[in-house]
Design a protein around this motif. Structure first.
Motif, PDB file in Angstrom:
ATOM      1  N   ARG A 123       4.332  -7.915  14.364  1.00  0.00           N
ATOM      2  CA  ARG A 123       3.349  -8.133  15.543  1.00  0.00           C
ATOM      3  C   ARG A 123       2.699  -9.165  15.312  1.00  0.00           C
ATOM      4  N   ARG A 124       2.990  -9.851  14.746  1.00  0.00           N
ATOM      5  CA  ARG A 124       2.174 -11.023  14.449  1.00  0.00           C
ATOM      6  C   ARG A 124       2.000 -12.135  15.485  1.00  0.00           C
ATOM      7  N   LEU A 125       3.121 -12.046  16.321  1.00  0.00           N
ATOM      8  CA  LEU A 125       2.810 -13.090  17.642  1.00  0.00           C
ATOM      9  C   LEU A 125       1.682 -12.073  18.729  1.00  0.00           C
ATOM     10  N   PRO A 126       1.025 -11.969  19.532  1.00  0.00           N
ATOM     11  CA  PRO A 126       0.753 -11.402  20.661  1.00  0.00           C
ATOM     12  C   PRO A 126       1.632 -10.828  21.788  1.00  0.00           C
ATOM     13  N   GLU A 127       2.642 -11.273  22.267  1.00  0.00           N
ATOM     14  CA  GLU A 127       3.283 -10.798  22.690  1.00  0.00           C
ATOM     15  C   GLU A 127       4.077  -9.776  22.248  1.00  0.00           C
ATOM     16  N   SER A 128       4.511  -9.302  20.937  1.00  0.00           N
ATOM     17  CA  SER A 128       4.749  -7.890  20.180  1.00  0.00           C
ATOM     18  C   SER A 128       4.459  -6.630  20.496  1.00  0.00           C
ATOM     19  N   GLU A 129       2.196  -7.312  20.238  1.00  0.00           N
ATOM     20  CA  GLU A 129       0.931  -6.254  20.195  1.00  0.00           C
ATOM     21  C   GLU A 129       1.392  -4.963  20.853  1.00  0.00           C
ATOM     22  N   GLY A 130       2.015  -5.062  21.917  1.00  0.00           N
ATOM     23  CA  GLY A 130       1.916  -4.029  23.021  1.00  0.00           C
ATOM     24  C   GLY A 130       3.680  -3.267  22.744  1.00  0.00           C
ATOM     25  N   LEU A 131       4.911  -4.180  22.195  1.00  0.00           N
ATOM     26  CA  LEU A 131       6.107  -3.353  22.438  1.00  0.00           C
ATOM     27  C   LEU A 131       5.871  -1.490  21.682  1.00  0.00           C
ATOM     28  N   ILE A 132       6.689  -0.899  22.612  1.00  0.00           N
ATOM     29  CA  ILE A 132       6.836   0.812  22.394  1.00  0.00           C
ATOM     30  C   ILE A 132       8.646   0.275  21.134  1.00  0.00           C
ATOM     31  N   GLY A 133       8.360   1.585  19.940  1.00  0.00           N
ATOM     32  CA  GLY A 133       9.133   1.413  19.173  1.00  0.00           C
ATOM     33  C   GLY A 133       8.511   0.461  17.248  1.00  0.00           C
ATOM     34  N   MET A 134       9.606   1.238  16.791  1.00  0.00           N
ATOM     35  CA  MET A 134       9.318   0.966  15.049  1.00  0.00           C
ATOM     36  C   MET A 134      10.230  -0.816  14.894  1.00  0.00           C
ATOM     37  N   ILE A 135       9.319  -1.299  14.150  1.00  0.00           N
ATOM     38  CA  ILE A 135       9.615  -2.846  14.104  1.00  0.00           C
ATOM     39  C   ILE A 135       8.947  -3.398  12.865  1.00  0.00           C
ATOM     40  N   VAL A 136       8.771  -2.653  12.194  1.00  0.00           N
ATOM     41  CA  VAL A 136       8.520  -2.595  10.904  1.00  0.00           C
ATOM     42  C   VAL A 136       9.401  -3.249   9.719  1.00  0.00           C
ATOM     43  N   ASN A 137       8.998  -4.164   9.512  1.00  0.00           N
ATOM     44  CA  ASN A 137       9.839  -4.998   8.121  1.00  0.00           C
ATOM     45  C   ASN A 137       9.109  -4.645   6.402  1.00  0.00           C
ATOM     46  N   ASN A 138       9.797  -4.639   5.737  1.00  0.00           N
ATOM     47  CA  ASN A 138       9.453  -4.564   4.813  1.00  0.00           C
ATOM     48  C   ASN A 138       9.651  -5.706   3.334  1.00  0.00           C
ATOM     49  N   VAL A 139       8.803  -6.175   3.165  1.00  0.00           N
ATOM     50  CA  VAL A 139       8.822  -7.113   1.544  1.00  0.00           C
ATOM     51  C   VAL A 139       8.485  -6.713   0.024  1.00  0.00           C
ATOM     52  N   ALA A 140       9.026  -7.616  -0.339  1.00  0.00           N
ATOM     53  CA  ALA A 140       8.907  -7.296  -1.682  1.00  0.00           C
ATOM     54  C   ALA A 140       7.771  -7.964  -2.892  1.00  0.00           C
ATOM     55  N   LEU A 141       6.993  -7.996  -3.146  1.00  0.00           N
ATOM     56  CA  LEU A 141       6.094  -8.594  -3.519  1.00  0.00           C
ATOM     57  C   LEU A 141       5.954  -8.459  -4.870  1.00  0.00           C
ATOM     58  N   ARG A 142       6.241  -9.501  -5.504  1.00  0.00           N
ATOM     59  CA  ARG A 142       6.354  -9.534  -7.211  1.00  0.00           C
ATOM     60  C   ARG A 142       5.426 -10.137  -8.557  1.00  0.00           C
ATOM     61  N   THR A 143       5.317  -9.674  -9.036  1.00  0.00           N
ATOM     62  CA  THR A 143       3.640 -10.062  -9.184  1.00  0.00           C
ATOM     63  C   THR A 143       4.184 -10.041 -10.516  1.00  0.00           C
ATOM     64  N   ASP A 144       3.857 -11.523 -11.878  1.00  0.00           N
ATOM     65  CA  ASP A 144       4.006 -11.933 -13.315  1.00  0.00           C
ATOM     66  C   ASP A 144       2.728 -11.248 -13.492  1.00  0.00           C
ATOM     67  N   LEU A 145       2.496 -10.357 -14.827  1.00  0.00           N
ATOM     68  CA  LEU A 145       1.335  -9.963 -15.086  1.00  0.00           C
ATOM     69  C   LEU A 145       1.395  -9.952 -16.632  1.00  0.00           C
ATOM     70  N   SER A 146       2.412 -11.058 -16.511  1.00  0.00           N
ATOM     71  CA  SER A 146       1.560 -11.304 -18.463  1.00  0.00           C
ATOM     72  C   SER A 146       0.579 -12.247 -18.806  1.00  0.00           C
ATOM     73  N   GLY A 147       0.627 -11.947 -19.993  1.00  0.00           N
ATOM     74  CA  GLY A 147      -0.938 -12.653 -20.512  1.00  0.00           C
ATOM     75  C   GLY A 147      -1.675 -11.870 -20.675  1.00  0.00           C
ATOM     76  N   GLN A 148      -2.257 -10.679 -20.547  1.00  0.00           N
ATOM     77  CA  GLN A 148      -2.828  -9.932 -20.209  1.00  0.00           C
ATOM     78  C   GLN A 148      -4.229 -10.344 -19.432  1.00  0.00           C
ATOM     79  N   PRO A 149      -3.830  -9.919 -18.136  1.00  0.00           N
ATOM     80  CA  PRO A 149      -4.933 -11.254 -17.174  1.00  0.00           C
ATOM     81  C   PRO A 149      -5.761  -9.799 -17.404  1.00  0.00           C
TER      82      PRO A 149
END
Length: 251
Positions: free
Chosen positions: A103-129
């Motif tokens: 719901r990034r746009l103001p026009e979408s904030e008041g919409l009724i309904g489930m419009i959730v989206n999924n994103v894949a968050l991939r992180t490189d943890l190599s090198g012993q950070p």
């Protein structure tokens, strides 16, 4: 829906899709915890949920820590979960899914309904950070994902054509969500409402970690963590240990 279809094409679609194709390229080993039971050939989706609390003093410390690192509390908690998963799985390439409100746009904030989206968050943890270095990597991953969150997840799957397996979800088996808004109060004439949590005995992923404010009753600074897990893969004892280690790592 019509607006999205007309907007998400041409150069806009190309830019969004190219980012995810680059980000998820070569993802051969999916991040998943060693299970207590053999994985069924088809996902059962039979679930249970464990609820734990992050105490108020620790929550306040984590908020302060996130501000000094120019991150959000979501990013700090996600980093903690990713570091823990890296230790559990002995993997340095850690992928966790996350839900965005879509719901990034103001026009979408008041919409009724489930419009959730999924994103894949991939992180490189190599090198012993260090943990601060890990936060910086997670922050970068999250910010880039938010800039490319508008393309529906199923479009990415369709374009990349990963090897499909009825026993697993594509790209990630663990999802992390964070709702930092106050728990709503139902205010009606002569009616007092209270939020209750009902266990629906389902599991949409191997592990679904949801963080929400615990509510006034326990204290406004406490965070409730709901660990929804597939009970055909894990025992309650395994998830209880995982939750305890997560809090200890954050401490």
């Amino acid at each position: 829906v019509l607006w999205q279809r007309e907007w998400l094409q041409g150069e806009v679609l190309k830019t969004q899709l190219e980012y995810w194709q680059k980000q998820l390229k070569g993802l051969n080993q999916v991040t998943e915890i060693l299970t207590d039971y053999p994985r069924p050939p088809v996902q059962t989706l039979r679930g249970r949920a464990l609820r734990t609390l992050i105490p108020a003093p620790l929550t306040r410390q984590l908020r302060a820590f996130s501000q000094t690192d120019k991150a959000t509390l979501f990013m700090v908690l996600l980093t903690g979960l990713k570091v823990l998963l890296s230790r559990y799985t002995n993997q340095e390439d850690v992928v966790v899914g996350s839900s965005v409100a879509n719901r990034r746009l103001p026009e979408s904030e008041g919409l009724i309904g489930m419009i959730v989206n999924n994103v894949a968050l991939r992180t490189d943890l190599s090198g012993q950070p260090t943990f601060r270095e890990a936060i910086a990597r997670v922050r970068q991953t999250a910010l880039e994902a938010y800039d490319h969150q508008d393309i529906p997840f199923e479009r990415i799957v369709g374009a990349m054509q990963p090897e499909r397996d009825l026993s697993r979800n594509p790209f990630f088996q663990i999802i992390f969500s964070f709702h930092d808004a106050p728990v709503p109060v139902l205010d009606l004439p002569d009616v007092q409402g209270e939020i209750t949590y009902h266990q629906n005995d389902s599991a949409k992923f191997d592990l679904n970690v949801l963080v929400v404010p615990s509510g006034e009753r326990q204290g406004p600074d406490e965070l409730l963590i709901v660990w929804e897990y597939n009970r055909d893969l894990f025992t309650a004892e395994t998830i209880t240990r995982l939750a305890a280690r997560f809090e200890r790592l954050l401490s």
